[in-house]
Scaffold this active site. Structure first.
Site, mmCIF file in Angstrom:
data_model
loop_
_atom_site.group_PDB
_atom_site.id
_atom_site.type_symbol
_atom_site.label_atom_id
_atom_site.label_comp_id
_atom_site.label_asym_id
_atom_site.label_seq_id
_atom_site.Cartn_x
_atom_site.Cartn_y
_atom_site.Cartn_z
ATOM 1 N NE ARG A 64 -7.047 4.002 5.320
ATOM 2 C CZ ARG A 64 -5.874 4.627 6.238
ATOM 3 N NH1 ARG A 64 -6.384 4.697 7.341
ATOM 4 N NH2 ARG A 64 -4.811 5.053 5.686
ATOM 5 C CE LYS B 188 -1.775 1.783 4.025
ATOM 6 N NZ LYS B 188 -1.522 3.160 4.222
ATOM 7 C CG ASN B 189 2.256 2.733 3.575
ATOM 8 O OD1 ASN B 189 1.104 2.932 3.361
ATOM 9 N ND2 ASN B 189 2.583 2.300 4.586
ATOM 10 C CB CYS C 193 -5.698 10.670 10.697
ATOM 11 S SG CYS C 193 -4.354 9.731 11.344
ATOM 12 C CG ASP D 298 2.928 1.469 9.098
ATOM 13 O OD1 ASP D 298 3.039 1.761 8.089
ATOM 14 O OD2 ASP D 298 2.547 2.292 10.072
ATOM 15 N NE ARG E 133 -0.339 11.030 9.899
ATOM 16 C CZ ARG E 133 -0.377 9.960 9.371
ATOM 17 N NH1 ARG E 133 -1.639 9.368 9.788
ATOM 18 N NH2 ARG E 133 0.115 9.285 8.254
HETATM 19 C C1 EPZ Z 1 3.995 7.006 6.038
HETATM 20 O O1 EPZ Z 1 3.143 8.131 6.663
HETATM 21 C C2 EPZ Z 1 2.946 5.763 5.866
HETATM 22 N N1 EPZ Z 1 1.682 6.096 5.074
HETATM 23 C C3 EPZ Z 1 2.477 5.313 7.411
HETATM 24 O O2 EPZ Z 1 1.805 4.221 7.146
HETATM 25 C C4 EPZ Z 1 3.651 5.115 8.343
HETATM 26 O O3 EPZ Z 1 3.332 4.687 9.551
HETATM 27 C C5 EPZ Z 1 4.559 6.287 8.297
HETATM 28 O O4 EPZ Z 1 5.023 6.763 6.754
HETATM 29 C C6 EPZ Z 1 5.802 6.186 8.874
HETATM 30 O O5 EPZ Z 1 6.712 5.164 8.464
HETATM 31 C C7 EPZ Z 1 1.984 5.959 3.869
HETATM 32 O O6 EPZ Z 1 2.966 5.786 3.346
HETATM 33 C C8 EPZ Z 1 0.769 6.163 3.003
HETATM 34 P P1 EPZ Z 1 5.826 10.521 8.124
HETATM 35 P P2 EPZ Z 1 3.640 9.669 6.658
HETATM 36 O O7 EPZ Z 1 5.688 11.634 7.263
HETATM 37 O O8 EPZ Z 1 4.242 9.757 5.411
HETATM 38 C C9 EPZ Z 1 5.814 13.742 11.387
HETATM 39 C C10 EPZ Z 1 -0.098 2.470 7.729
HETATM 40 O O9 EPZ Z 1 -0.436 2.171 8.441
HETATM 41 N N2 EPZ Z 1 5.556 14.940 10.395
HETATM 42 O O10 EPZ Z 1 6.944 9.615 7.904
HETATM 43 O O11 EPZ Z 1 2.456 10.267 6.952
HETATM 44 C C11 EPZ Z 1 4.684 13.081 11.609
HETATM 45 O O12 EPZ Z 1 3.476 13.540 12.272
HETATM 46 C C12 EPZ Z 1 0.383 4.101 7.713
HETATM 47 O O13 EPZ Z 1 0.193 2.021 6.423
HETATM 48 C C13 EPZ Z 1 5.524 16.147 10.574
HETATM 49 O O14 EPZ Z 1 6.010 16.463 11.966
HETATM 50 O O15 EPZ Z 1 4.302 9.636 8.014
HETATM 51 C C14 EPZ Z 1 5.176 11.888 12.195
HETATM 52 O O16 EPZ Z 1 4.949 11.961 13.601
HETATM 53 C C15 EPZ Z 1 0.162 4.893 8.665
HETATM 54 N N3 EPZ Z 1 5.751 17.188 9.581
HETATM 55 C C16 EPZ Z 1 6.529 11.645 11.664
HETATM 56 O O17 EPZ Z 1 6.880 12.945 11.224
HETATM 57 C C17 EPZ Z 1 5.321 16.801 8.381
HETATM 58 O O18 EPZ Z 1 5.244 17.374 7.337
HETATM 59 C C18 EPZ Z 1 6.547 10.496 10.672
HETATM 60 O O19 EPZ Z 1 5.458 10.892 9.777
HETATM 61 C C19 EPZ Z 1 5.242 15.435 8.144
HETATM 62 C C20 EPZ Z 1 5.452 14.462 9.013
#
Ligand code: EPZ
Length: 422
Positions: free
Chosen positions: A396, A22-23, A116, A304, A121
């Site tokens: 999802r 998915k990711n 979410c 995850d 997020r």
């Molecule tokens: C991706 O989410 C994945 N989703 C998530 O999978 C996964 O848990 C996550 O990466 C971490 O590996 C998809 O790829 C569609 P991040 P993403 O940006 O990109 C903070 C699942 O279950 N942050 O790496 O949203 C954020 O709040 C899902 O399949 C900022 O502060 O995760 C978090 O604490 C859930 N500012 C941390 O970074 C930003 O602009 C990591 O989030 C962006 C993120």
């Protein structure tokens, strides 16, 4: 409201193949917007998040069709540059379209994704990347309006973000000149995205490391690509085998992508054999508590996989400490596991799982994708029947969780209305 009815207490035996990741496929679908031709995306899973991404592509004027395990996208004549609010609300990770729409159309509009079930997020890093390439970002009435002709530049992330790295890559591919992304996320899905972009003729180097360089501004052609296997689905199935006991082979995922998970399962007393073609897990004796499990960006322990692994560790001897370092609110499955007899104490980012001899079946409610999968994992180990509601969260990210587990000898039946996912 769909539900899974699970008859627990059955050992799992056999082999199961995981579907496409998915990711990985979500950013690849967004990236297909950059192609002037037709993209054939193979091993594309039938997930509700994929259906939402397809709807966004169609809304933007792309022609999209499915042929068996492939989704075929023709982005030769896109017309739109706005992501409709209802689609943004349906899938918050739609923000991944921002860079691709801006890069292709010269402007992009989408509503700011709210929080979410995992907590706030933020997308500040996504927007910082776009600004670093000369894009302007205006916020008006809850919507983001981005515009500008992008040019290559230096992007330095203050923290590693998967989505922001992907948005930066898609923006940079359209930006004239060279872009360097420093402190990039290193997840395998980022490497898959690089490989897809290369298949379209893009010049992208370094994915999988902390520094990615892109020479952008050249038009991209169509291409054919096979999405990597889903490492989190693989981790979920291995956790299920650990929880229920048995002898299970999982194929279709690269064992190196989930070696932190298999290492914990081995420490907990499972016999794990990781080969190029399959990962085999056997559990005959009791699970035992392990050293603290701390989630971290790749190659650390994947956030995850935290919930599914926690579900398995509820039935173990001893205690296991979990530390969730990525998201603020990723323990919503704990109270539901407690309804099945689990003994878990949560203090902020720390959850201490005190193993119990057995769980009992109960009615439980999924609140998010991986937490919902964790409830099914626990129900497989529990004595008696469990009913897991909120299956729309699970749909999802799992193409056919009930069917796959039934292949292994479980008894998981979907009840309630059926939602056909294209
Ligand atoms: C991706 O989410 C994945 N989703 C998530 O999978 C996964 O848990 C996550 O990466 C971490 O590996 C998809 O790829 C569609 P991040 P993403 O940006 O990109 C903070 C699942 O279950 N942050 O790496 O949203 C954020 O709040 C899902 O399949 C900022 O502060 O995760 C978090 O604490 C859930 N500012 C941390 O970074 C930003 O602009 C990591 O989030 C962006 C993120």
């Amino acid at each position: 409201m769909s539900a899974f009815v699970v008859q627990g207490g059955r050992r799992l035996e056999g082999s199961v193949q995981v579907h496409g990741a998915k990711n990985s496929v979500l950013p690849i679908l967004a990236a297909s917007l950059l192609s002037g031709g037709e993209c054939v995306i193979k091993n594309c899973p039938r997930l509700s998040d994929v259906a939402a991404s397809v709807e966004i592509l169609r809304h933007l004027g792309c022609r999209v069709r499915r042929e068996e395990d492939a989704v075929i996208v023709d982005a030769s004549q896109p017309t739109g540059w706005e992501v409709p609010d209802e689609l943004m609300r349906e899938m918050r990770s739609s923000v991944i379209f921002l860079g691709a729409i801006l890069g292709r159309m010269g402007r992009a509009k989408l509503c700011a994704p709210g929080g979410c079930e995992l907590g706030p997020r933020p997308i500040d890093l996504h927007l910082a990347a776009i600004r670093a390439l000369g894009g302007t970002v205006e916020e008006e009435g809850g919507s983001l309006l981005c515009s500008g002709a992008l040019r290559g530049g230096e992007i330095v992330f203050s923290l590693r973000s998967v989505g922001a790295t992907e948005n930066a890559m898609l923006s940079a591919v359209c930006a004239q000149g060279q872009t360097t992304i420093t402190n990039a996320a290193r997840e395998p899905e980022i490497v898959d995205l690089q490989n897809f972009l290369r298949c379209l003729g893009a010049d992208v180097q370094g994915a999988g490391s902390s520094v990615i360089t892109i020479r952008g501004g050249r038009p991209l052609h169509g291409g054919e690509f096979t999405v990597m296997g889903d490492r989190i689905v693989a981790a979920t199935y291995l956790a299920a085998a650990a929880a229920a006991g048995g002898d299970v082979q999982v194929t279709g995922a690269d064992w190196r992508h989930l070696s932190t998970v298999t290492a914990v399962l081995a420490e907990a007393g499972c016999t794990v054999e990781s080969g190029l073609r399959a990962i085999r897990l056997r559990r005959t004796g009791p699970l035992r508590g392990v050293r603290p499990v701390r989630t971290a960006p790749y190659p650390g322990f994947p956030t995850d996989a935290q919930a599914p692994l926690m579900a398995a560790m509820t039935v173990s001897t001893g205690a296991t400490v979990f530390v969730e370092n990525i998201f603020e609110s990723r323990y919503r499955h704990v109270d539901e596991l407690a309804r099945m007899g689990a003994d878990i104490r949560v203090e902020g980012r720390v959850a201490v799982v005190y193993g119990v001899p057995a769980l009992h079946g109960a009615p439980v409610q999924a609140a998010d994708l991986r937490g919902g999968a964790a409830l099914v994992v626990a129900a497989l180990a529990a004595r008696g029947e469990s009913v897991v509601t909120g299956v729309q969260h699970i749909d999802r990210g799992y193409q056919d969780l009930a069917g796959d587990l039934d292949l292994l000898g479980a008894q998981v039946k979907r009840s309630g209305e059926f939602v056909k996912i294209t």
